[in-house]
Design an enzyme around this catalytic site. Structure first.
Site, PDB file in Angstrom:
ATOM      1  N   GLY A  40       1.024  -1.354   0.067  1.00  0.00           N
ATOM      2  CA  GLY A  40      -0.158   0.666   0.254  1.00  0.00           C
ATOM      3  C   GLY A  40       0.316   1.727  -0.375  1.00  0.00           C
ATOM      4  O   GLY A  40       0.832   2.406  -0.793  1.00  0.00           O
ATOM      5  N   ASN A  69      -5.127  -7.406  -1.773  1.00  0.00           N
ATOM      6  CA  ASN A  69      -4.157  -6.204  -1.471  1.00  0.00           C
ATOM      7  C   ASN A  69      -5.273  -4.901  -2.767  1.00  0.00           C
ATOM      8  O   ASN A  69      -4.490  -4.123  -2.675  1.00  0.00           O
ATOM      9  CB  ASN A  69      -3.480  -6.460  -2.872  1.00  0.00           C
ATOM     10  CG  ASN A  69      -2.505  -7.829  -1.273  1.00  0.00           C
ATOM     11  OD1 ASN A  69      -1.412  -8.914  -2.529  1.00  0.00           O
ATOM     12  ND2 ASN A  69      -2.301  -7.660  -0.529  1.00  0.00           N
ATOM     13  N   GLN A  71      -7.865  -3.151  -2.739  1.00  0.00           N
ATOM     14  CA  GLN A  71      -8.583  -2.511  -2.095  1.00  0.00           C
ATOM     15  C   GLN A  71      -7.328  -0.976  -1.678  1.00  0.00           C
ATOM     16  O   GLN A  71      -7.910  -0.012  -1.699  1.00  0.00           O
ATOM     17  CB  GLN A  71      -8.532  -2.635  -0.576  1.00  0.00           C
ATOM     18  CG  GLN A  71      -9.304  -1.313   0.635  1.00  0.00           C
ATOM     19  CD  GLN A  71      -8.364  -2.026   1.178  1.00  0.00           C
ATOM     20  OE1 GLN A  71      -7.348  -2.077   1.909  1.00  0.00           O
ATOM     21  NE2 GLN A  71      -9.047  -0.809   2.688  1.00  0.00           N
ATOM     22  N   ARG A  72      -6.097  -1.587  -1.942  1.00  0.00           N
ATOM     23  CA  ARG A  72      -5.148  -0.493  -1.515  1.00  0.00           C
ATOM     24  C   ARG A  72      -3.572  -0.012  -2.240  1.00  0.00           C
ATOM     25  O   ARG A  72      -3.341   1.280  -2.265  1.00  0.00           O
ATOM     26  CB  ARG A  72      -4.476  -1.035  -0.219  1.00  0.00           C
ATOM     27  CG  ARG A  72      -3.944  -1.293   0.338  1.00  0.00           C
ATOM     28  CD  ARG A  72      -3.741  -2.432   1.810  1.00  0.00           C
ATOM     29  NE  ARG A  72      -3.276  -2.675   1.923  1.00  0.00           N
ATOM     30  CZ  ARG A  72      -3.555  -4.487   2.296  1.00  0.00           C
ATOM     31  NH1 ARG A  72      -5.051  -4.148   1.723  1.00  0.00           N
ATOM     32  NH2 ARG A  72      -3.279  -5.436   3.014  1.00  0.00           N
ATOM     33  N   ASN A 130       6.582  -5.080   9.042  1.00  0.00           N
ATOM     34  CA  ASN A 130       7.053  -5.266  10.392  1.00  0.00           C
ATOM     35  C   ASN A 130       8.242  -4.871  11.193  1.00  0.00           C
ATOM     36  O   ASN A 130       9.235  -4.256   9.719  1.00  0.00           O
ATOM     37  CB  ASN A 130       7.252  -7.103  10.882  1.00  0.00           C
ATOM     38  CG  ASN A 130       8.288  -7.165   9.408  1.00  0.00           C
ATOM     39  OD1 ASN A 130       9.514  -7.862  10.045  1.00  0.00           O
ATOM     40  ND2 ASN A 130       7.991  -7.744   7.957  1.00  0.00           N
ATOM     41  N   CYS A 172      19.549   7.095  13.981  1.00  0.00           N
ATOM     42  CA  CYS A 172      18.122   5.862  12.746  1.00  0.00           C
ATOM     43  C   CYS A 172      17.178   5.222  13.513  1.00  0.00           C
ATOM     44  O   CYS A 172      16.822   6.488  14.478  1.00  0.00           O
ATOM     45  CB  CYS A 172      19.632   4.678  13.019  1.00  0.00           C
ATOM     46  SG  CYS A 172      19.472   3.604  14.705  1.00  0.00           S
ATOM     47  N   CYS A 189      -2.514  -4.873   8.743  1.00  0.00           N
ATOM     48  CA  CYS A 189      -3.460  -4.364   8.313  1.00  0.00           C
ATOM     49  C   CYS A 189      -4.809  -5.605   8.062  1.00  0.00           C
ATOM     50  O   CYS A 189      -6.135  -4.992   8.862  1.00  0.00           O
ATOM     51  CB  CYS A 189      -3.258  -2.907   7.345  1.00  0.00           C
ATOM     52  SG  CYS A 189      -3.079  -4.551   5.479  1.00  0.00           S
TER      53      CYS A 189
END
Length: 257
Positions: A40, A69, A71-72, A130, A172, A189
């Site tokens: 996305g 996928n 959808q966005r 992640n 960082c 999501c």
């Protein structure tokens, strides 16, 4: 990439901006961005970076396109379902601008291979989902001396931050989130839901910030805003930002690293 008449016509709206100009466009055309994650965030980011004339792109994603996928993830259509995202993204880029230099990797990026993927780039844009992957990318960027733009989204909230932990005095991404997130057990999501337009806002804002980073020292728009994290609130809607200080004890960029 030379500014031939056809390229001048294509990018005229950028070049006439005083904040970009001819020198700025040449800098973008000479730049190499590694875009990690073609979901996305990566979809609109790629579309606007390609539209800006970024000359060289390396696209990294090991996933395949699924119906959920669409959808966005604006790069893909129904015909891409079941195909690798990296391959489909390269096909989109080739159809959009045949002059772009596009390489792909469909390997999953991790601490073992992140270094070879980010070394030599002018900028890495991380749109992964992640913390383990984000931290592996950030650590590799610090070691390689490569700037990092990190973008994330969940439900109606997004964030985009620029990091240069390889530079003295600059934080960082690990300075931001710490060491406790070296795991892949974060929210997704699929569990929490996400608004497609919200993801698009984060991705396009990340593309804008990428242009800022690449034009640093070249044109008036160039301001990398190292260590500044922008928070995007889709419910209000509103934006705010804060600056991350370098952590002297950071395991990646601190004095003991």
């Amino acid at each position: 990439m030379p500014l031939t008449p056809d390229r001048l016509t294509r990018f005229a709206r950028h070049i006439v901006l005083p904040e970009i100009g001819g020198a700025g466009h040449v800098a973008l055309a000479d730049a190499h961005i590694v875009l990690v994650g073609l979901g996305g965030i990566g979809s609109p980011a790629l579309q606007y970076l390609a539209g800006a004339g970024i000359g060289r792109l390396t696209l990294v994603d090991d996933d395949k396109v699924e119906a959920s996928n669409l959808q966005r993830q604006t790069l893909f259509s129904e015909r891409d379902i079941g195909h690798g995202k990296a391959v489909a993204a390269r096909r989109w880029a080739a159809n959009f601008d045949s002059k772009l230099d596009v390489a792909i990797s469909d390997r999953r990026i991790d601490a073992g291979n992140a270094g070879e993927m980010v070394t030599g780039a002018n900028l890495v844009l991380d749109g992964t989902d992640n913390f383990a992957t984000r931290l592996a990318i950030s650590d590799a960027c610090v070691r390689a001396g490569t700037p990092l733009l990190s973008a994330a989204v969940g439900r109606f909230q997004g964030q985009v931050g620029a990091f240069a932990g390889h530079l003295p005095g600059h934080a960082c991404y690990r300075c931001f989130v710490g060491d406790a997130f070296d795991a892949e057990d974060c929210d997704s999501c699929a569990e929490d839901g996400v608004l497609g337009a919200m993801v698009g806002w984060v991705g396009t804002f990340a593309a804008l910030q990428a242009v800022r980073v690449l034009l640093s020292g070249v044109s008036a728009l160039g301001d990398p805003q190292w260590g500044r994290v922008h928070l995007l609130d889709g419910l209000s809607p509103a934006m705010r930002n804060f600056t991350i200080a370098k952590d002297p004890a950071c395991a990646a960029c601190g004095s003991e690293a």
